[in-house]
Design a protein around this motif. Structure first.
Motif, mmCIF file in Angstrom:
data_model
loop_
_atom_site.group_PDB
_atom_site.id
_atom_site.type_symbol
_atom_site.label_atom_id
_atom_site.label_comp_id
_atom_site.label_asym_id
_atom_site.label_seq_id
_atom_site.Cartn_x
_atom_site.Cartn_y
_atom_site.Cartn_z
ATOM 1 N N TYR A 80 0.927 -1.177 0.092
ATOM 2 C CA TYR A 80 0.059 -0.079 -0.147
ATOM 3 C C TYR A 80 0.734 1.363 0.084
ATOM 4 C CZ TYR A 80 -4.086 -2.899 1.185
ATOM 5 O OH TYR A 80 -5.138 -4.012 1.073
ATOM 6 N N ALA A 81 2.159 1.278 0.443
ATOM 7 C CA ALA A 81 2.896 2.503 0.662
ATOM 8 C C ALA A 81 2.985 3.374 -0.695
ATOM 9 C CB ALA A 81 3.856 2.424 1.479
ATOM 10 N N ARG A 124 -6.652 -8.183 -11.296
ATOM 11 C CA ARG A 124 -7.333 -7.034 -10.794
ATOM 12 C C ARG A 124 -6.307 -6.541 -9.627
ATOM 13 N NH1 ARG A 124 -13.053 -8.127 -11.593
ATOM 14 N NH2 ARG A 124 -13.161 -8.893 -13.530
ATOM 15 N N ASP A 125 -6.642 -5.182 -9.438
ATOM 16 C CA ASP A 125 -6.137 -4.532 -8.340
ATOM 17 C C ASP A 125 -7.030 -4.312 -7.128
ATOM 18 O OD1 ASP A 125 -4.943 -3.109 -6.241
ATOM 19 O OD2 ASP A 125 -4.380 -1.344 -7.599
ATOM 20 N N LEU A 126 -6.994 -5.625 -6.255
ATOM 21 C CA LEU A 126 -8.037 -5.903 -5.315
ATOM 22 C C LEU A 126 -7.605 -5.268 -3.762
ATOM 23 C CD1 LEU A 126 -9.310 -9.253 -6.302
ATOM 24 C CD2 LEU A 126 -10.348 -7.032 -6.935
ATOM 25 N N ARG A 127 -6.552 -4.402 -3.932
ATOM 26 C CA ARG A 127 -6.152 -4.098 -2.463
ATOM 27 C C ARG A 127 -7.036 -3.363 -1.629
ATOM 28 N NH1 ARG A 127 -1.185 -0.279 -4.155
ATOM 29 N NH2 ARG A 127 -2.867 0.294 -5.891
ATOM 30 N N GLU A 128 -8.065 -2.580 -2.271
ATOM 31 C CA GLU A 128 -9.231 -1.837 -1.561
ATOM 32 C C GLU A 128 -10.597 -2.190 -2.253
ATOM 33 O OE1 GLU A 128 -6.655 2.250 -0.609
ATOM 34 O OE2 GLU A 128 -7.567 1.892 -2.689
ATOM 35 N N GLY A 166 -2.521 -10.350 -10.082
ATOM 36 C CA GLY A 166 -3.084 -9.151 -9.610
ATOM 37 C C GLY A 166 -2.406 -8.694 -8.429
ATOM 38 N N LEU A 167 -3.022 -7.791 -7.729
ATOM 39 C CA LEU A 167 -2.646 -7.126 -6.370
ATOM 40 C C LEU A 167 -3.832 -7.403 -5.387
ATOM 41 C CD1 LEU A 167 -1.304 -3.859 -7.439
ATOM 42 C CD2 LEU A 167 -0.047 -5.596 -6.852
ATOM 43 N N ARG A 168 -3.461 -7.844 -4.052
ATOM 44 C CA ARG A 168 -4.289 -8.132 -3.208
ATOM 45 C C ARG A 168 -4.028 -7.868 -1.735
ATOM 46 N NH1 ARG A 168 -2.365 -12.636 -5.246
ATOM 47 N NH2 ARG A 168 -4.301 -13.122 -6.117
ATOM 48 N N PRO A 169 -4.697 -7.535 -0.804
ATOM 49 C CA PRO A 169 -4.381 -7.536 0.688
ATOM 50 C C PRO A 169 -3.549 -8.577 1.311
ATOM 51 C CG PRO A 169 -6.788 -7.117 0.344
ATOM 52 C CD PRO A 169 -6.141 -7.826 -0.977
ATOM 53 N N ASP A 170 -2.615 -8.370 1.755
ATOM 54 C CA ASP A 170 -1.641 -9.261 2.731
ATOM 55 C C ASP A 170 -2.533 -10.055 3.689
ATOM 56 O OD1 ASP A 170 -0.580 -7.943 5.174
ATOM 57 O OD2 ASP A 170 -0.644 -6.549 3.710
ATOM 58 N N PRO A 171 -2.242 -11.172 4.358
ATOM 59 C CA PRO A 171 -3.242 -11.741 4.936
ATOM 60 C C PRO A 171 -3.938 -10.866 6.141
ATOM 61 C CG PRO A 171 -1.579 -13.311 4.496
ATOM 62 C CD PRO A 171 -1.209 -12.060 4.084
ATOM 63 N N LEU A 172 -3.016 -10.058 6.898
ATOM 64 C CA LEU A 172 -3.272 -9.040 7.900
ATOM 65 C C LEU A 172 -3.620 -7.577 7.796
ATOM 66 C CD1 LEU A 172 -0.998 -10.855 10.893
ATOM 67 C CD2 LEU A 172 -3.459 -11.456 10.128
ATOM 68 N N ALA A 173 -3.885 -7.473 6.498
ATOM 69 C CA ALA A 173 -4.028 -5.846 5.935
ATOM 70 C C ALA A 173 -5.434 -5.722 6.453
ATOM 71 C CB ALA A 173 -3.776 -5.674 4.459
ATOM 72 N N ARG A 232 -8.933 -21.089 -22.064
ATOM 73 C CA ARG A 232 -8.323 -21.667 -20.963
ATOM 74 C C ARG A 232 -7.449 -20.955 -20.152
ATOM 75 N NH1 ARG A 232 -7.565 -27.026 -19.803
ATOM 76 N NH2 ARG A 232 -5.956 -27.710 -18.535
ATOM 77 N N VAL A 233 -7.895 -20.300 -19.114
ATOM 78 C CA VAL A 233 -7.237 -19.496 -18.094
ATOM 79 C C VAL A 233 -6.631 -20.014 -16.915
ATOM 80 C CG1 VAL A 233 -9.079 -17.930 -18.952
ATOM 81 C CG2 VAL A 233 -9.194 -18.916 -16.991
ATOM 82 N N LEU A 234 -5.662 -18.993 -16.440
ATOM 83 C CA LEU A 234 -5.137 -19.220 -15.187
ATOM 84 C C LEU A 234 -5.695 -18.549 -14.134
ATOM 85 C CD1 LEU A 234 -2.469 -20.277 -14.030
ATOM 86 C CD2 LEU A 234 -1.552 -17.833 -13.686
ATOM 87 N N ASP A 235 -6.197 -19.497 -13.056
ATOM 88 C CA ASP A 235 -7.023 -18.900 -11.881
ATOM 89 C C ASP A 235 -6.249 -17.844 -11.287
ATOM 90 O OD1 ASP A 235 -8.462 -18.700 -9.794
ATOM 91 O OD2 ASP A 235 -7.460 -20.326 -8.538
ATOM 92 N N ARG A 236 -6.542 -16.497 -11.543
ATOM 93 C CA ARG A 236 -5.859 -15.312 -10.888
ATOM 94 C C ARG A 236 -5.815 -15.499 -9.384
ATOM 95 N NH1 ARG A 236 -9.288 -11.581 -14.690
ATOM 96 N NH2 ARG A 236 -10.501 -12.301 -13.152
ATOM 97 N N GLN A 237 -7.063 -15.749 -8.920
ATOM 98 C CA GLN A 237 -7.313 -15.599 -7.465
ATOM 99 C C GLN A 237 -6.606 -16.446 -6.561
ATOM 100 O OE1 GLN A 237 -11.231 -15.055 -5.741
ATOM 101 N NE2 GLN A 237 -10.810 -17.113 -4.748
#
Length: 435
Positions: A80-81, A124-128, A166-173, A232-237
């Motif tokens: 996030y910084a 996706r950018d799923l940080r927020e 993609g971008l995601r929150p870390d486990p404790l964000a 035929r897609v890669l599972d992004r999540q």
């Protein structure tokens, strides 16, 4: 209606926009008021060189609220910084009825404005989650795209050469739905509370085993748009794997994300009728990876499984009232195969409603949006009210109220643990052209 590529521009152009975003946590005003203080800059160059159209874009951001707050773990600061994110960077050449494009691209599949089960090309950018519209969170990927167009028809083949997850929150964000699930149990809190947790993903994302393949046919006729899709897609999540027991004794614990490929068939359509616009999608996903297990026990259990899933989406937009647009979308999945004890509710109903109102010669815009998961909010929801004023050409001011509903206890959804993240956010955007 022809589906030809856009006409080539003979002029070089360099444009961009700068944004400032400041926000406060409405439920933490006494001891932790600042939610964000982000400055970002986007630049884009585009033009034509000897018949080849090119685009090069870049995004950079820095959030002072995260950079100088020592309460955040290092993985959260890394996420996030600050970020430098490659935008679209591609070259495209027309060859009669064909066109070929190579480079980093953003390609939207499907018709949905909020929910689009077909929108599988870009990570996706799923940080927020819930704070940005769908068009703003797609991330460009390295791809080769070949299109053939004739009249109202377009046939397109695309290979994505990158396992971008993609971008995601870390486990404790703050925005992680796993934060509460991991730390609510006192035993897990004792085990993980003083640890640094992070995800690990693909070590070699450009290897051919991580590539994805897409094929679609589009028809843009008089009063009807249709599409057929196969991929035929890669599972992004990705699916989460628990680390080895010995790893829990270390100060830093890595949770591997497993990304596998699966097959997709789909259909989309759009039909205008007077002041109404109807959109729909239908998707069949075969052997889609999923997590099964539970985090609400000690020790938590997680395993990887695969399911066959049929998902439908339908949306309606009405523009018959002056200066007012109303839109509603709904989507729901139906398991075709066995899916016992899945971690996330893939069959949950999801609904979204949005109302937009323009006034003051279209300089002032009000938007109200509600998104819900579950028949009665049991998997959470989000409400957003925003006002945007175009002070002058290229300069916009906006203010937004965001409310999170975490859902009922025991249900893990996209907004689990986010019920203390209600915010008031202000934004300033300046669009400019350098050439």
């Amino acid at each position: 209606m022809d589906i030809a590529p856009p006409p080539l521009s003979s002029n070089f152009g360099l444009t961009g926009f700068a944004r400032t975003r400041a926000g406060i946590w409405l439920e933490r005003l006494q001891n932790d008021p600042g939610s964000t203080l982000r400055q970002s800059l986007d630049l884009q160059a585009r033009g034509r060189l000897r018949g080849i159209r090119y685009v090069a874009a870049m995004h950079g951001e820095y959030d002072f609220a995260y950079a100088f707050d020592d309460r955040y773990q290092q993985p959260t600061k890394e996420t996030y910084a600050w970020q430098i994110i490659s935008g679209e960077q591609f070259a495209s050449m027309p060859l009669g009825h064909f066109d070929i494009t190579f480079g980093r691209q953003i390609v939207a599949w499907g018709e949905g404005d909020v929910f689009s089960p077909l929108d599988l090309v870009n990570p996706r950018d799923l940080r927020e989650p819930g704070l940005s519209d769908l068009d703003d969170i797609r991330l460009a990927v390295l791809a080769t795209r070949l299109g053939y167009f004739t009249g109202p028809h377009r046939l397109e083949l695309m290979v994505v050469h990158e396992g971008h997850t993609g971008l995601r929150p870390d486990p404790l964000a703050e925005y992680s739905p796993l934060r509460t699930a991991l730390l609510d149990d006192p035993r897990l809190l004792d085990l993980l509370g003083d640890k640094t947790l992070r995800y690990t993903t693909l070590a070699h994302p450009y290897m051919p085993e991580h590539w994805s393949y897409y094929l679609r046919w589009l028809y843009a006729g008089e009063g009807l748009d249709l599409g057929l899709y196969a991929a035929r897609v890669l599972d992004r999540q990705g699916t989460i794997a628990l680390p080895d027991a010995a790893a829990f004794g270390a100060d830093s614990i890595e949770f591997p994300l497993v990304h596998k490929t699966y097959d997709v068939l789909g259909h989309s359509g759009a039909k205008p009728s007077g002041d109404w616009l109807l959109k729909w999608e239908g998707v069949f996903e075969m052997n889609r990876p999923q997590n099964a297990g539970t985090l609400n026990e000690f020790p938590p259990s997680l395993e990887q499984t695969r399911v066959d899933l049929l998902t439908g989406m339908i949306g309606v937009t009405y523009t018959g009232w002056r200066d007012i647009t109303v839109g509603v979308e709904g989507t729901r999945g139906f398991l075709v195969s066995d899916g016992a004890n899945l971690l996330f509710p893939v069959e949950a109903l999801a609904m979204a409603a949005r109302v937009s109102y323009l006034t003051l010669r279209e300089r002032l815009r009000f938007d109200a949006a509600v998104t819900t998961f579950g028949d009665v909010f049991e998997f959470g929801g989000l409400g957003r009210f925003e006002a945007t004023y175009a002070y002058q050409d290229g300069l916009k001011l906006s203010a937004a109220l965001i409310h999170f509903n975490a859902g009922t206890d025991g249900n893990l959804g996209p907004f689990t643990g986010l019920d203390d993240l209600d915010q008031f956010i202000t934004r300033l955007r300046w669009d400019f052209s350098l050439f």
